[in-house]
Scaffold this motif. Sequence first.
Motif, PDB file in Angstrom:
ATOM      1  N   SER A 191       0.888  -1.053   0.100  1.00 23.75           N
ATOM      2  CA  SER A 191      -0.217   0.097   0.075  1.00 23.75           C
ATOM      3  C   SER A 191       0.898   1.191   0.100  1.00 23.75           C
ATOM      4  CB  SER A 191      -0.697   0.056   1.272  1.00 23.75           C
ATOM      5  OG  SER A 191      -0.099   0.082   2.420  1.00 23.75           O
ATOM      6  N   GLU A 192       0.262   2.322  -0.305  1.00 21.81           N
ATOM      7  CA  GLU A 192       0.935   3.697  -0.145  1.00 21.81           C
ATOM      8  C   GLU A 192       1.700   3.871   1.151  1.00 21.81           C
ATOM      9  OE1 GLU A 192      -0.020   8.290  -0.848  1.00 21.81           O
ATOM     10  OE2 GLU A 192      -0.898   6.850  -2.368  1.00 21.81           O
ATOM     11  N   ALA A 193       0.793   3.690   1.987  1.00 25.48           N
ATOM     12  CA  ALA A 193       1.363   3.859   3.554  1.00 25.48           C
ATOM     13  C   ALA A 193       2.592   3.068   3.792  1.00 25.48           C
ATOM     14  CB  ALA A 193       0.249   3.638   4.377  1.00 25.48           C
ATOM     15  N   GLU A 194       2.626   1.638   3.325  1.00 28.53           N
ATOM     16  CA  GLU A 194       3.316   0.886   3.645  1.00 28.53           C
ATOM     17  C   GLU A 194       4.844   1.256   2.794  1.00 28.53           C
ATOM     18  OE1 GLU A 194       1.083  -3.542   4.454  1.00 28.53           O
ATOM     19  OE2 GLU A 194       1.388  -2.735   2.253  1.00 28.53           O
ATOM     20  N   LEU A 195       4.470   1.617   1.611  1.00 26.58           N
ATOM     21  CA  LEU A 195       5.801   2.004   0.903  1.00 26.58           C
ATOM     22  C   LEU A 195       6.418   3.258   1.527  1.00 26.58           C
ATOM     23  CD1 LEU A 195       4.740   1.565  -2.833  1.00 26.58           C
ATOM     24  CD2 LEU A 195       6.401   0.450  -1.836  1.00 26.58           C
ATOM     25  N   PHE A 246      10.850   5.892   4.454  1.00 29.16           N
ATOM     26  CA  PHE A 246      11.194   6.473   5.452  1.00 29.16           C
ATOM     27  C   PHE A 246      12.191   5.809   6.648  1.00 29.16           C
ATOM     28  CE2 PHE A 246      10.669   8.782   9.615  1.00 29.16           C
ATOM     29  CZ  PHE A 246      11.172  10.103   9.351  1.00 29.16           C
ATOM     30  N   GLN A 247      11.756   4.601   6.979  1.00 26.66           N
ATOM     31  CA  GLN A 247      12.399   3.916   8.020  1.00 26.66           C
ATOM     32  C   GLN A 247      13.557   3.279   7.648  1.00 26.66           C
ATOM     33  OE1 GLN A 247      10.034   1.696  10.783  1.00 26.66           O
ATOM     34  NE2 GLN A 247       8.302   2.807  10.280  1.00 26.66           N
ATOM     35  N   ARG A 266       6.598  10.150   1.546  1.00 26.55           N
ATOM     36  CA  ARG A 266       5.005  10.076   1.035  1.00 26.55           C
ATOM     37  C   ARG A 266       5.073  10.410  -0.220  1.00 26.55           C
ATOM     38  NH1 ARG A 266       2.325  12.579   6.467  1.00 26.55           N
ATOM     39  NH2 ARG A 266       2.691  10.936   7.957  1.00 26.55           N
ATOM     40  N   ARG A 267       5.776  11.623  -0.771  1.00 26.89           N
ATOM     41  CA  ARG A 267       5.446  11.952  -2.200  1.00 26.89           C
ATOM     42  C   ARG A 267       6.132  10.737  -3.260  1.00 26.89           C
ATOM     43  NH1 ARG A 267       9.582  16.245  -3.480  1.00 26.89           N
ATOM     44  NH2 ARG A 267       9.091  16.885  -1.120  1.00 26.89           N
TER      45      ARG A 267
END
Length: 332
Positions: free
Chosen positions: A141-145, A150-151, A159-160
């Motif tokens: 998902s976008e949030a997972e990516l 980030f991490q 996010r972008r």
Amino acid sequence: MSDAPHIPVLLNEVLSAATPVGGVWLDGTLGAGGYTRALLDHGAEHVYGVDRDPRAAREMARWSADYSDRFTFLPGTFGQLDTLAREAGATALDGIVLDIGVSSMQIDEADRGFSFQKDGPLDMRMSDAGPSAADLVNGASEAELADILFQYGEERASRRIAQAIVAARPVADSTLRLAEIVSGVLPRQKPGQPHPATRSFQALRIAVNEELAELARALLAAEQMLRPGGVLIVVTFHSLEDRIVKRFLADRSGKGGGGNRYAPPTDVTPPSFELLNRKAVTASKDELERNPRSRSAKLRAARRTDAAAHPADVKGLGLPRLDLIQLGAGRS
């Protein structure tokens, strides 16, 4: 395997930390066998070489016969080094060396998909098993990516970039195509700066191979397998890896803090390691000129004491939240 010569990073420093070299050693990141051969040449009675990459077994055929029965190849991940060593008959080890991260041989092979310098499939797997980078890019998902970027890549524009990847789906199975998508939403590269996709590729590679979780497992396994006086040597190549090793050794050597001079800590666990160098060892000027890959390398080493291993707790090692969840250590 690539025909380009593989140069072991910080080899002299590894041997210095290992001296006197003797007994039974385990090279948890065998690769082309640079550390293993040096240890055998300098007095190790036997070396177990661990690698998950099936190509390492083919590379090993070029040199292993020179050492007869003094070398044993153990296919698997270095996070399993205690299990693998015991299954091979080792009850304790005199030394363990780990060269963390992707090898130059893997980077140089375009069909492995680790680099965007040449076009190749979005693979990034150190083994041939499990989900590839293409599966992650097209399936998460976008949030997972965004979390992964980030991490594991410390990418501020995570996010972008995640949004751009999802919008471009299905992303072609091409390293250059992914690099193009990432670069398209970031400022243009200035002279002397890394390629805009560098952090994203690092993040995806770490996620695909569970590299930081494997490192945490390997450190805990090394603590279990080293005999008193045994040496642990770890070479890292970026801050996420080095932070984990630094915190582990600080904690296990009693240098990790806790309490204060007015209220010292109680019930202190005896140190299971003694640091061999107060600060990380880096490459000499001569090595930097010979081997640019050594630029970011840091070596930390410690000697096992006769104290019992500490409880297997990874919460204080600086692992990203994704790894803490994976290792069953909570969500914060």
